[in-house]
Design a protein around this motif. Structure first.
Motif, short mmCIF file in Angstrom:
data_model
loop_
_atom_site.label_atom_id
_atom_site.label_comp_id
_atom_site.label_asym_id
_atom_site.label_seq_id
_atom_site.Cartn_x
_atom_site.Cartn_y
_atom_site.Cartn_z
N PRO A 149 0.75 -1.51 -0.11
CA PRO A 149 -0.30 0.07 0.24
C PRO A 149 0.72 0.92 0.20
N VAL A 150 0.47 2.22 -1.10
CA VAL A 150 1.39 3.68 -0.60
C VAL A 150 0.65 4.61 -0.02
N ILE A 151 1.73 5.59 0.72
CA ILE A 151 1.04 6.08 2.04
C ILE A 151 1.07 7.86 1.31
N THR A 152 0.19 8.52 0.83
CA THR A 152 0.60 9.74 0.38
C THR A 152 -0.73 10.88 1.01
N GLY A 153 -1.24 12.14 0.61
CA GLY A 153 -1.11 13.08 1.52
C GLY A 153 -0.75 13.45 1.97
N SER A 154 -1.15 15.27 2.86
CA SER A 154 -0.22 16.54 2.84
C SER A 154 0.77 15.54 4.46
N TYR A 155 0.95 14.60 4.75
CA TYR A 155 1.29 14.67 6.29
C TYR A 155 2.81 14.74 5.59
N ARG A 156 2.95 15.72 6.99
CA ARG A 156 4.29 16.31 6.93
C ARG A 156 5.18 14.75 8.39
N PRO A 157 6.29 14.32 7.71
CA PRO A 157 7.17 13.64 8.52
C PRO A 157 8.46 14.26 9.32
N ILE A 158 8.80 13.62 10.88
CA ILE A 158 9.66 14.17 11.28
C ILE A 158 11.69 14.07 10.63
N PHE A 159 11.30 13.15 9.98
CA PHE A 159 12.73 12.01 9.99
C PHE A 159 12.53 13.43 8.40
N ARG A 160 14.12 12.68 7.99
CA ARG A 160 14.66 13.65 6.82
C ARG A 160 14.28 12.68 5.40
N PRO A 161 14.37 12.96 3.92
CA PRO A 161 14.18 11.94 3.11
C PRO A 161 14.97 11.47 2.77
N ASP A 162 16.02 10.97 3.09
CA ASP A 162 17.04 10.62 3.22
C ASP A 162 17.68 9.64 4.58
N TYR A 163 16.38 9.54 5.13
CA TYR A 163 16.38 9.27 6.81
C TYR A 163 16.74 7.49 6.27
N ALA A 164 17.63 6.31 7.25
CA ALA A 164 16.73 5.28 7.48
C ALA A 164 17.15 4.56 8.52
N GLY A 165 15.95 4.08 9.24
CA GLY A 165 16.14 3.99 10.53
C GLY A 165 14.81 3.63 10.89
N TYR A 166 14.83 3.82 12.28
CA TYR A 166 13.12 3.70 13.07
C TYR A 166 13.13 4.88 13.48
N ALA A 167 12.03 5.69 13.15
CA ALA A 167 11.25 6.70 13.35
C ALA A 167 11.03 6.95 14.96
#
Length: 366
Positions: A149-167
């Motif tokens: 499933p693809v997650i879309t929308g106006s949601y704004r994560p707190i991690f960077r787009p290049d982040y790899a790890g646990y939220a």
């Protein structure tokens, strides 16, 4: 006597046998060590293990990754090959969860890698990341794409787009960093408290002053000095009040900054909770044969200082299912399934454009 010689001979024989065994073992180990030291690596074999149908990396891709980030072990003596470094480089690939490298007696290096297993793909503005069931995030690559499933929308994560790890790690580190800010602000209050103590001591010294009348001091002089002292004490009290007001204002300002930081920490805790609930929702969908087929796209709103809201695009019908905030997600799915069975089957799947479950115990259709 004969028995003694017989026992002694038996012990000596056993001892010589064990010495011979030890010599053979040591010789074998030294020979193996010498062989391994001189052994040239003839090939690198890479195996990619996966526990689902999703394949994000394969052996050729992994081989290209290794060759672009470290020297190939092929053709080099085994003694010069750092297997731990090979594992470390493999783990730098965002899709790799585990890596294990070892050499064989025949001269090959075997590298076994286990990939992360994505359960959803986060594709909001500026972000393209996979998400695993335990909350691990990693950027999507140009390799294989997982059908999740693809997650879309106006949601704004707190991690960077290049982040790899646990939220959760980002949240925990951010809260710890804000704790340091709160502590630093608290330490900035200390000089003000110290200054208050000094002002209090100065006032006490003035208030404790007394005019001592000497033998040759006139009544007029004595009264005059007492009046001056009274005025000085009044001024000291007034100055102390003003100084304390200034100190109180400075401490309140620092406290207000701390409150702002604490509110940010509360927002982070909400973000962490919402993300856990998102994982719960995805897992509920995955564990259900019906919902895993029905949920095509997940739409997230909020993030940052706003609570997360979840909606999804179903395979059936032309409507959007609005789950609202992240509370009672399990109950909402159960209620929606009953509405599917008892309502839409009778009413028709194309009658509504939006089905909302954000109100407890209600299914609101428009």
């Amino acid at each position: 006597m004969k028995q003694w010689f017989r026992n002694t001979g038996r012990y000596v024989g056993y001892t010589l046998l064990w010495v011979l065994v030890a010599i053979v073992v040591v010789w074998g180990a030294m020979s193996a060590r010498a062989h391994r030291k001189a052994q040239l690596i003839t090939e690198l074999n890479i195996g990619v293990e996966r526990s689902s149908e999703h394949q994000l990396v394969d052996a050729p891709m992994m081989n290209d990754w290794l060759l672009s980030h470290t020297e190939s072990p092929v053709g080099r003596p085994l003694s010069e090959v750092n297997l731990a470094e090979l594992e470390r480089v493999a783990l730098q690939h965002s899709a790799v969860a585990e890596a294990n490298a070892y050499s064989t007696f025949s001269g090959s290096v075997e590298l076994s890698v286990t990939q992360h297993e994505p359960v959803a793909r986060l594709k909001v503005d500026g972000y393209d990341m996979y998400l695993t069931a335990d909350g691990y995030l990693f950027p999507a690559s140009d390799g294989y794409a997982a059908h999740v499933p693809v997650i879309t929308g106006s949601y704004r994560p707190i991690f960077r787009p290049d982040y790899a790890g646990y939220a959760a790690t980002v949240v925990r580190d951010s809260i710890a960093s804000l704790d340091s800010v709160i502590l630093a602000l608290e330490q900035q209050k200390l000089p003000h408290h110290k200054l208050r103590q000094e002002y209090r001591q100065d006032l006490r010294r003035v208030l404790n002053e007394r005019i001592r009348r000497t033998l040759f001091m006139s009544e007029y002089e004595y009264d005059k000095r007492n009046e001056e002292l009274k005025e000085r004490k009044a001024r000291a009290r007034k100055e102390n009040v003003a100084r304390n007001k200034s100190i109180d204002a400075a401490i309140r300002a620092l406290g207000a900054e701390q409150d702002v930081v604490r509110e940010r920490q509360k927002c982070l805790e909400v973000i962490d909770y919402d993300f856990e609930r998102l994982l719960y929702f995805i897992e509920r969908v995955r564990q259900s044969e019906f919902w895993s087929s029905e949920v095509v796209q997940i739409v997230l709103e909020g993030g940052g200082t706003k609570p997360m809201e979840i909606a999804f695009v179903p395979r059936s019908g032309r409507f959007l299912v609005d789950m609202g905030f992240t509370d009672r997600l399990g109950d909402k799915l159960s209620m929606l399934r009953r509405f599917y069975d008892d309502g839409l089957d009778n009413i028709g799947w194309n009658k509504y454009r939006r089905i909302s479950l954000r109100y407890e115990g209600q299914v609101v259709c428009r």
